[in-house]
Design a protein around this motif. Sequence first.
Motif, PDB file in Angstrom:
ATOM      1  N   HIS A   1      -0.046  -9.949  13.420  1.00  0.00           N
ATOM      2  CA  HIS A   1      -1.485 -10.167  13.234  1.00  0.00           C
ATOM      3  C   HIS A   1      -1.977 -11.448  13.892  1.00  0.00           C
ATOM      4  O   HIS A   1      -3.109 -11.890  13.634  1.00  0.00           O
ATOM      5  CB  HIS A   1      -1.828 -10.124  11.741  1.00  0.00           C
ATOM      6  CG  HIS A   1      -1.358  -8.847  11.118  1.00  0.00           C
ATOM      7  ND1 HIS A   1      -1.971  -7.634  11.356  1.00  0.00           N
ATOM      8  CD2 HIS A   1      -0.287  -8.583  10.337  1.00  0.00           C
ATOM      9  CE1 HIS A   1      -1.295  -6.673  10.732  1.00  0.00           C
ATOM     10  NE2 HIS A   1      -0.273  -7.230  10.104  1.00  0.00           N
TER      11      HIS A   1
ATOM     12  N   THR B   1       0.829  -1.207   0.000  1.00  0.00           N
ATOM     13  CA  THR B   1       0.000   0.000   0.000  1.00  0.00           C
ATOM     14  C   THR B   1       0.865   1.259   0.000  1.00  0.00           C
ATOM     15  O   THR B   1       0.429   2.308  -0.439  1.00  0.00           O
ATOM     16  CB  THR B   1      -0.921   0.034   1.245  1.00  0.00           C
ATOM     17  OG1 THR B   1      -0.127  -0.241   2.396  1.00  0.00           O
ATOM     18  CG2 THR B   1      -2.021  -1.010   1.144  1.00  0.00           C
ATOM     19  N   ASN B   2       2.128   1.135   0.448  1.00  0.00           N
ATOM     20  CA  ASN B   2       2.995   2.320   0.563  1.00  0.00           C
ATOM     21  C   ASN B   2       3.565   2.791  -0.764  1.00  0.00           C
ATOM     22  O   ASN B   2       4.010   3.916  -0.884  1.00  0.00           O
ATOM     23  CB  ASN B   2       4.185   2.017   1.492  1.00  0.00           C
ATOM     24  CG  ASN B   2       3.745   1.900   2.924  1.00  0.00           C
ATOM     25  OD1 ASN B   2       2.555   1.897   3.204  1.00  0.00           O
ATOM     26  ND2 ASN B   2       4.691   1.794   3.830  1.00  0.00           N
TER      27      ASN B   2
ATOM     28  N   GLU C   1       3.687   1.794  19.423  1.00  0.00           N
ATOM     29  CA  GLU C   1       2.447   2.561  19.601  1.00  0.00           C
ATOM     30  C   GLU C   1       1.566   1.891  20.653  1.00  0.00           C
ATOM     31  O   GLU C   1       0.942   2.556  21.488  1.00  0.00           O
ATOM     32  CB  GLU C   1       1.727   2.654  18.243  1.00  0.00           C
ATOM     33  CG  GLU C   1       0.560   3.617  18.184  1.00  0.00           C
ATOM     34  CD  GLU C   1      -0.772   2.975  18.609  1.00  0.00           C
ATOM     35  OE1 GLU C   1      -1.663   3.708  19.041  1.00  0.00           O
ATOM     36  OE2 GLU C   1      -0.898   1.735  18.519  1.00  0.00           O
TER      37      GLU C   1
ATOM     38  N   THR D   1       6.717   0.688  14.852  1.00  0.00           N
ATOM     39  CA  THR D   1       5.392   1.297  14.698  1.00  0.00           C
ATOM     40  C   THR D   1       4.335   0.202  14.752  1.00  0.00           C
ATOM     41  O   THR D   1       3.293   0.348  15.374  1.00  0.00           O
ATOM     42  CB  THR D   1       5.295   2.018  13.335  1.00  0.00           C
ATOM     43  OG1 THR D   1       6.491   2.765  13.152  1.00  0.00           O
ATOM     44  CG2 THR D   1       4.090   2.922  13.286  1.00  0.00           C
ATOM     45  N   GLY D   2       4.628  -0.906  14.073  1.00  0.00           N
ATOM     46  CA  GLY D   2       3.795  -2.101  14.186  1.00  0.00           C
ATOM     47  C   GLY D   2       4.653  -3.223  14.753  1.00  0.00           C
ATOM     48  O   GLY D   2       5.742  -2.970  15.288  1.00  0.00           O
TER      49      GLY D   2
ATOM     50  N   GLN E   1      -8.645  -1.871  16.950  1.00  0.00           N
ATOM     51  CA  GLN E   1      -8.668  -2.132  15.505  1.00  0.00           C
ATOM     52  C   GLN E   1      -7.247  -2.108  14.957  1.00  0.00           C
ATOM     53  O   GLN E   1      -6.479  -1.193  15.249  1.00  0.00           O
ATOM     54  CB  GLN E   1      -9.494  -1.042  14.823  1.00  0.00           C
ATOM     55  CG  GLN E   1      -9.487  -1.111  13.309  1.00  0.00           C
ATOM     56  CD  GLN E   1     -10.788  -1.650  12.749  1.00  0.00           C
ATOM     57  OE1 GLN E   1     -11.856  -1.318  13.253  1.00  0.00           O
ATOM     58  NE2 GLN E   1     -10.699  -2.467  11.725  1.00  0.00           N
ATOM     59  N   CYS E   2      -6.907  -3.104  14.160  1.00  0.00           N
ATOM     60  CA  CYS E   2      -5.576  -3.179  13.546  1.00  0.00           C
ATOM     61  C   CYS E   2      -5.636  -2.619  12.123  1.00  0.00           C
ATOM     62  O   CYS E   2      -6.696  -2.615  11.498  1.00  0.00           O
ATOM     63  CB  CYS E   2      -5.129  -4.637  13.524  1.00  0.00           C
ATOM     64  SG  CYS E   2      -3.538  -4.917  12.737  1.00  0.00           S
ATOM     65  N   GLY E   3      -4.474  -2.195  11.625  1.00  0.00           N
ATOM     66  CA  GLY E   3      -4.400  -1.689  10.258  1.00  0.00           C
ATOM     67  C   GLY E   3      -4.809  -2.724   9.220  1.00  0.00           C
ATOM     68  O   GLY E   3      -5.180  -2.387   8.090  1.00  0.00           O
ATOM     69  N   CYS E   4      -4.758  -4.008   9.570  1.00  0.00           N
ATOM     70  CA  CYS E   4      -5.118  -5.073   8.621  1.00  0.00           C
ATOM     71  C   CYS E   4      -6.640  -5.229   8.501  1.00  0.00           C
ATOM     72  O   CYS E   4      -7.119  -5.975   7.653  1.00  0.00           O
ATOM     73  CB  CYS E   4      -4.502  -6.403   9.050  1.00  0.00           C
ATOM     74  SG  CYS E   4      -5.315  -7.187  10.450  1.00  0.00           S
TER      75      CYS E   4
ATOM     76  N   THR F   1      -1.461  -4.435  18.142  1.00  0.00           N
ATOM     77  CA  THR F   1      -2.105  -3.220  18.655  1.00  0.00           C
ATOM     78  C   THR F   1      -1.759  -2.981  20.135  1.00  0.00           C
ATOM     79  O   THR F   1      -1.963  -1.890  20.643  1.00  0.00           O
ATOM     80  CB  THR F   1      -3.637  -3.263  18.465  1.00  0.00           C
ATOM     81  OG1 THR F   1      -4.177  -4.350  19.227  1.00  0.00           O
ATOM     82  CG2 THR F   1      -4.017  -3.419  17.005  1.00  0.00           C
TER      83      THR F   1
END
Length: 305
Positions: A157, A78-79, A192, A132-133, A176-179, A187
């Motif tokens: 995940h 996505t980046n 973070e 970050t993750g 909520q996770c970015g996935c 999370t």
Amino acid sequence: MYYGFDMGGTKIELAVFDEEMNQVWIKRHPTPKNNYDDLLCVFVELVKEADERFNTQGSIGIGIPGIPNVSNGTVFTTNVPSAKGKPLAADLTKMLNRPVKISNDANCFALSEAYAPVFKKYRSVLGLILGTGVGGGLIIDGKPVTGHNGITAEIGHLRITLDMLTILGMDIPKRQCGCGHIGCAETYLSGEGFEWLFNHFYHLSLSAQAIVALYRQGDAHATEHVERYTSLLASYLGNILTLFDTELVVIGGGLSNFDELYTLLPQKLPLYIYSIATLPQIEKARYGDSGGVRGAAFLHLGSPA
Ligand SMILES: [Zn+2]
């Protein structure tokens, strides 16, 4: 020579390594955001320049912030919108007349560490990124294990477990996770997540560094927080090791600089791992942020021994 690329959202970096795995050259170029042909051009130009400079044809590996599709070689990221869904490795292999390998950047991090001189003796290595993750990479005999979908060791995940809920309290908000899922381990365990947990329990928004500084001053809340976080991390790692059972765990990312982890984790791990297990060596990453290009460069290698 080994050429390693790190393809990020803002820049593409090429590092060249000699046969002794020493970095001998590095060059960066801004990442073309939307045009795939422009993106291919950047890779081709950088490789040509390196070939001419060293009068050779180096092997090429690329680390990406995403997952290469195992069945058709297209890239999920996505980046870097210009690469999304494109057969980057196949196209570059044709254009550059040599095999090009692509891997996830967490795998490259783990591979880079597996080839660190002090870690070469370990045949099985888990790279764990607490940044970050939360990311991970599993290296067996000098190669990343990618699995059926390329998601092996995407451990950020993994779902939170009963042990983790017991440590956090059953009423802990499910984040909520970015996935897209709710309740992924990262999370709570990422840098973070570390800050979020402190804020959740003590209603104080502080950076991870500030929390660690308080801990070192003996602050009661920070002490309780670190106690909780390291128990959480130990239970999580205990589960991962039950699956992978590696000889070495190398930790990277911002929280890897929290040196107390390397004494607290081995103390707590026995509570969460099969009782006959001897603990793996748990170490701080040796190459840190430069691991991406370094690991990518070694994607063509077989065994570190
Ligand atoms: Zn997730």
